[in-house]
Design an enzyme around this catalytic site. Structure first.
Site, PDB file in Angstrom:
ATOM      1  N   VAL A  69       0.874  -1.163   0.000  1.00  7.36           N
ATOM      2  CA  VAL A  69       0.000   0.000   0.000  1.00  7.36           C
ATOM      3  C   VAL A  69       0.919   1.223   0.000  1.00  7.36           C
ATOM      4  O   VAL A  69       2.121   1.099   0.146  1.00  7.36           O
ATOM      5  CB  VAL A  69      -0.946   0.050   1.218  1.00  7.36           C
ATOM      6  CG1 VAL A  69      -2.078  -0.915   1.046  1.00  7.36           C
ATOM      7  CG2 VAL A  69      -0.206  -0.213   2.507  1.00  7.36           C
ATOM      8  N   ILE A  83       6.417   7.907   1.899  1.00  5.87           N
ATOM      9  CA  ILE A  83       7.341   7.830   0.758  1.00  5.87           C
ATOM     10  C   ILE A  83       8.276   9.033   0.795  1.00  5.87           C
ATOM     11  O   ILE A  83       9.472   8.929   0.499  1.00  5.87           O
ATOM     12  CB  ILE A  83       6.538   7.724  -0.561  1.00  5.87           C
ATOM     13  CG1 ILE A  83       5.885   6.330  -0.622  1.00  5.87           C
ATOM     14  CG2 ILE A  83       7.423   7.962  -1.778  1.00  5.87           C
ATOM     15  CD1 ILE A  83       4.927   6.119  -1.763  1.00  5.87           C
ATOM     16  N   LYS A 103      -2.625  14.664  -8.077  1.00  4.70           N
ATOM     17  CA  LYS A 103      -3.170  15.017  -6.758  1.00  4.70           C
ATOM     18  C   LYS A 103      -2.872  16.487  -6.476  1.00  4.70           C
ATOM     19  O   LYS A 103      -1.710  16.899  -6.535  1.00  4.70           O
ATOM     20  CB  LYS A 103      -2.518  14.115  -5.700  1.00  4.70           C
ATOM     21  CG  LYS A 103      -2.865  14.490  -4.275  1.00  4.70           C
ATOM     22  CD  LYS A 103      -2.224  13.531  -3.285  1.00  4.70           C
ATOM     23  CE  LYS A 103      -2.421  14.016  -1.868  1.00  4.70           C
ATOM     24  NZ  LYS A 103      -1.689  13.201  -0.891  1.00  4.70           N
ATOM     25  N   ALA A 148      -0.452   7.484  -2.171  1.00 11.65           N
ATOM     26  CA  ALA A 148      -0.563   8.934  -2.311  1.00 11.65           C
ATOM     27  C   ALA A 148       0.737   9.605  -1.893  1.00 11.65           C
ATOM     28  O   ALA A 148       1.400   9.161  -0.958  1.00 11.65           O
ATOM     29  CB  ALA A 148      -1.718   9.440  -1.444  1.00 11.65           C
ATOM     30  N   THR A 204       2.952  10.957   3.962  1.00  8.77           N
ATOM     31  CA  THR A 204       4.337  11.376   4.174  1.00  8.77           C
ATOM     32  C   THR A 204       5.368  10.239   4.146  1.00  8.77           C
ATOM     33  O   THR A 204       6.568  10.520   4.181  1.00  8.77           O
ATOM     34  CB  THR A 204       4.451  12.107   5.528  1.00  8.77           C
ATOM     35  OG1 THR A 204       3.689  11.404   6.507  1.00  8.77           O
ATOM     36  CG2 THR A 204       3.950  13.525   5.422  1.00  8.77           C
TER      37      THR A 204
HETATM   38  P1  FAD Z   1       7.773  -3.159   2.623  1.00  7.86           P
HETATM   39  O1  FAD Z   1       6.907  -2.759   1.500  1.00  7.86           O
HETATM   40  O2  FAD Z   1       7.182  -3.980   3.716  1.00  7.86           O
HETATM   41  O3  FAD Z   1       9.007  -3.924   2.017  1.00  7.86           O
HETATM   42  C1  FAD Z   1       9.835  -4.739   2.825  1.00  7.86           C
HETATM   43  C2  FAD Z   1      10.740  -5.566   1.953  1.00  7.86           C
HETATM   44  O4  FAD Z   1      11.626  -6.293   2.786  1.00  7.86           O
HETATM   45  C3  FAD Z   1      10.035  -6.578   1.074  1.00  7.86           C
HETATM   46  O5  FAD Z   1      10.644  -6.631  -0.197  1.00  7.86           O
HETATM   47  C4  FAD Z   1      10.266  -7.882   1.803  1.00  7.86           C
HETATM   48  O6  FAD Z   1      10.249  -8.989   0.931  1.00  7.86           O
HETATM   49  C5  FAD Z   1      11.651  -7.636   2.354  1.00  7.86           C
HETATM   50  N1  FAD Z   1      11.980  -8.491   3.478  1.00  7.86           N
HETATM   51  C6  FAD Z   1      11.456  -8.492   4.724  1.00  7.86           C
HETATM   52  N2  FAD Z   1      12.000  -9.462   5.461  1.00  7.86           N
HETATM   53  C7  FAD Z   1      12.900 -10.072   4.672  1.00  7.86           C
HETATM   54  C8  FAD Z   1      13.777 -11.175   4.860  1.00  7.86           C
HETATM   55  N3  FAD Z   1      13.836 -11.856   6.015  1.00  7.86           N
HETATM   56  N4  FAD Z   1      14.566 -11.554   3.836  1.00  7.86           N
HETATM   57  C9  FAD Z   1      14.523 -10.899   2.644  1.00  7.86           C
HETATM   58  N5  FAD Z   1      13.698  -9.860   2.403  1.00  7.86           N
HETATM   59  C10 FAD Z   1      12.900  -9.473   3.410  1.00  7.86           C
HETATM   60  N6  FAD Z   1       3.072   5.922   2.127  1.00  7.86           N
HETATM   61  C11 FAD Z   1       2.803   7.013   1.388  1.00  7.86           C
HETATM   62  O7  FAD Z   1       3.732   7.755   1.049  1.00  7.86           O
HETATM   63  N7  FAD Z   1       1.527   7.282   0.997  1.00  7.86           N
HETATM   64  C12 FAD Z   1       0.487   6.539   1.392  1.00  7.86           C
HETATM   65  O8  FAD Z   1      -0.645   6.812   1.000  1.00  7.86           O
HETATM   66  C13 FAD Z   1       0.727   5.435   2.242  1.00  7.86           C
HETATM   67  N8  FAD Z   1      -0.273   4.659   2.718  1.00  7.86           N
HETATM   68  C14 FAD Z   1       0.009   3.650   3.598  1.00  7.86           C
HETATM   69  C15 FAD Z   1      -1.019   2.938   4.221  1.00  7.86           C
HETATM   70  C16 FAD Z   1      -0.737   1.963   5.176  1.00  7.86           C
HETATM   71  C17 FAD Z   1      -1.842   1.250   5.872  1.00  7.86           C
HETATM   72  C18 FAD Z   1       0.596   1.627   5.458  1.00  7.86           C
HETATM   73  C19 FAD Z   1       0.929   0.527   6.438  1.00  7.86           C
HETATM   74  C20 FAD Z   1       1.613   2.301   4.836  1.00  7.86           C
HETATM   75  C21 FAD Z   1       1.336   3.332   3.935  1.00  7.86           C
HETATM   76  N9  FAD Z   1       2.349   4.072   3.358  1.00  7.86           N
HETATM   77  C22 FAD Z   1       2.067   5.148   2.576  1.00  7.86           C
HETATM   78  C23 FAD Z   1       3.708   3.714   3.618  1.00  7.86           C
HETATM   79  C24 FAD Z   1       4.274   2.972   2.467  1.00  7.86           C
HETATM   80  O9  FAD Z   1       3.498   1.826   2.192  1.00  7.86           O
HETATM   81  C25 FAD Z   1       5.670   2.531   2.871  1.00  7.86           C
HETATM   82  O10 FAD Z   1       6.358   3.601   3.430  1.00  7.86           O
HETATM   83  C26 FAD Z   1       6.434   2.154   1.685  1.00  7.86           C
HETATM   84  O11 FAD Z   1       5.736   1.224   0.952  1.00  7.86           O
HETATM   85  C27 FAD Z   1       7.759   1.614   2.096  1.00  7.86           C
HETATM   86  O12 FAD Z   1       7.626   0.328   2.570  1.00  7.86           O
HETATM   87  P2  FAD Z   1       8.941  -0.472   2.811  1.00  7.86           P
HETATM   88  O13 FAD Z   1       9.626  -0.612   1.516  1.00  7.86           O
HETATM   89  O14 FAD Z   1       9.671   0.153   3.939  1.00  7.86           O
HETATM   90  O15 FAD Z   1       8.431  -1.884   3.368  1.00  7.86           O
END
Ligand code: FAD
Length: 502
Positions: free
Chosen positions: A50, A350, A81, A53, A348
């Site tokens: 997710v 991203i 947006k 935005a 915020t």
């Molecule tokens: P994740 O997407 O969880 O990626 C984690 C990665 O780590 C994955 O590739 C996974 O496979 C890998 N990984 C984990 N453990 C292991 C392991 N043991 N070995 C190998 N790989 C592993 N942000 C915005 O800017 N706008 C929004 O509208 C927005 N809405 C959101 C709504 C919700 C409910 C939530 C929870 C978040 C939202 N966000 C939003 C935040 C946004 O989704 C995240 O900031 C962004 O996607 C970054 O996620 P990430 O890459 O940190 O984590």
């Protein structure tokens, strides 16, 4: 050797944060001699998926990567947006827009909103939104890029962001990162090897016994916080007393009628619901406090208020508001959800990834990992979180709602000190200010304070240098210019078609 350059960067995780980091590092420092960037991710685990935005600063990131906007909009099914529409936050049935950009024009060296406040005291009942081109255009479903070649038009400085499919965005960035030389390793990290003396991370161990060595590790493993939390044990600063929402249910649905370039946030009995219209579908989610509503009731609320048929079952997410006490510890830098989480009320997350990358590039280490530079990185990161937190808390604190336990809790909570000061200064004489490097501008603070019904007790005395009639005439003129300019813009759908991206 200490002082030698970092040669091997290892990124753990391939969600939005991991691929943003990979693409940006490859672009900016990828050509350094001997430098390798490797990203380890596990398809088995997957991403949060997710996060649709954004805020206008995303354009800076896209520019850094020299991303072509038409290709980007097309590949990520993006829409534009111009702000966020808040419904039912102040009281049931009420709505306002937090637009990007600015309101009206400053007059006589005095900020515009003081003239508007004076107009209100003279009986003018126009809304603040009427003076924002972004808000008026968004209300009409229209869009345009800024036109700096028309410096006298409000169009000169209109600001915009995107709403996109997070999974497609990560894929898009991946293709760019790999083209820039980033190596992707599929595998599940099961352990990390640390130097016995310094505790620095030396290598990752994968489930199939492979070992991935590195000099600098970027933890983008999401809520698992594999390295920063599990390996290094860096603590978490918990802010749930101010931001009690701790769960979300997310579900996409078929597109609805309302295609305006706006994210919508509707307050619900125990939290709020987002609505993000993309080209091919609409993203929805209910962010709620598990202390105030059951998961089943939250799901019923969400599914009962979609634009069209749900495209699958709601996805459940659990989180805590707050951040790692140190985003950078030893040779590990945490980005994205591994570093902290603030609910997506103002889109915020991203952006926080983006600024984390920018800071890392500014303070890019040598193998000496200078503690002073790390301390600076951490101090800047914490301040950024604090500033955003206060802005989010404002939305909850400034409400008239007393129709549920959740809203009673929010309305009566003790605000953080800096927010309390901002509220007091606006209440006395309509003063709005922004801390030095704070993300949200005076426009943002003003829009939410006014939108949520906080009354200013006065306005800047120098606004009285304009005669009352003159103030009212100028307010009317500005409203007219904004309305007329908006009416000439293409609809968002026309714009995307003209771009060749839809
Ligand atoms: P994740 O997407 O969880 O990626 C984690 C990665 O780590 C994955 O590739 C996974 O496979 C890998 N990984 C984990 N453990 C292991 C392991 N043991 N070995 C190998 N790989 C592993 N942000 C915005 O800017 N706008 C929004 O509208 C927005 N809405 C959101 C709504 C919700 C409910 C939530 C929870 C978040 C939202 N966000 C939003 C935040 C946004 O989704 C995240 O900031 C962004 O996607 C970054 O996620 P990430 O890459 O940190 O984590």
């Amino acid at each position: 050797m200490i002082g030698d350059p970092v040669r091997r960067i290892v990124i753990v995780g391939g969600g939005t944060a991991g691929w943003m980091a990979a693409a940006a590092l490859a672009k900016v420092i990828g050509a350094l001699p001997g430098l390798t960037i490797e990203l380890v991710e596990s398809d088995e685990i997957g991403t949060v998926g997710v996060g649709e935005a954004t805020i206008p600063q995303i354009n800076l990131f896209n520019q850094l990567l020299e991303i072509d906007e038409a290709e980007f909009v097309s590949r990520t099914q993006a829409t534009y947006k111009l702000g966020i529409e808040f419904r039912d936050w102040t009281r049931l049935g009420h709505r306002y827009i937090h637009p990007f950009g600015f309101y009206g024009v400053d007059m006589g060296g005095i900020e515009f909103h003081h003239h508007w406040l004076k107009g209100r005291s003279l009986g003018d009942d126009s809304e603040l939104d009427d003076y924002s081109l972004a808000a008026v255009a968004a209300r009409q479903g229209r869009f345009s890029h800024p036109r700096p070649d028309q410096p006298k038009s409000p169009l000169a400085r209109i600001a915009y962001a995107f709403q996109f499919d997070a999974a497609l965005y990560a894929r898009f960035l991946r293709s760019r990162a790999e083209a820039g030389g980033v190596r992707r390793t599929e595998g599940r990290v099961v352990d990390a090897e640390q130097d016995g003396e310094s505790g620095f991370v030396r290598a990752l161990h994968l489930a199939d016994d492979r070992r991935v060595e590195g000099d600098l590790f970027i933890d983008c493993s999401g809520f698992r916080a594999l390295l920063i939390g599990q390996t290094l044990g860096v603590g978490f600063e918990d802010w749930s007393r101010w931001l009690p929402c701790d769960r979300a249910l997310a579900v996409a649905c078929e597109s609805g009628e309302d295609r305006r370039p706006l994210t919508r946030s509707t307050a619900r009995p125990a939290g709020w619901q987002w609505r993000i219209p993309l080209q091919h579908r609409t993203g929805n989610g209910y962010v709620y406090s598990s202390a105030h509503v059951s998961d089943d009731a939250a799901a019923a609320t969400l599914l009962g208020s979609l634009d069209g048929a749900a495209l699958g079952d709601p996805r459940a997410l659990r989180f805590r508001a707050g951040h790692r006490r140190e985003a950078w510890n030893r040779n590990v830098v945490a980005l994205g959800l591994a570093g902290g989480f603030l609910e997506p009320l103002e889109s915020t997350s991203i952006h926080l990834v983006q600024t984390g990358i920018a800071r890392l590039l500014t303070l890019f280490p040598t193998l000496a990992f200078d503690p002073a530079e790390i301390a600076r990185y951490n101090a800047l990161t914490v301040q950024e979180y604090v500033d955003i937190r206060d802005f989010l808390v404002l939305h909850y604190k400034a409400t008239e709602r007393d129709d549920s336990e959740f809203w009673n809790y929010c309305r009566t909570l003790e605000p953080p000190p800096a927010l309390a000061e901002k509220l007091a200064m606006f209440r006395s004489n309509g003063r709005v200010f922004r801390e030095q490097h704070e993300l949200f501008t005076e426009t943002s603070w003003l829009s939410v304070m006014v939108g949520q019904g906080i009354a200013a007790g006065g306005y800047h005395p120098a606004a009285d240098l304009l005669a009352d009639d003159e103030t009212l005439a100028r307010l009317g003129h500005i409203r007219g210019v904004v309305e007329h300019t908006a009416s000439l813009l293409p609809t968002q759908q026309q714009w995307i078609r003209q771009l060749g991206a839809g």
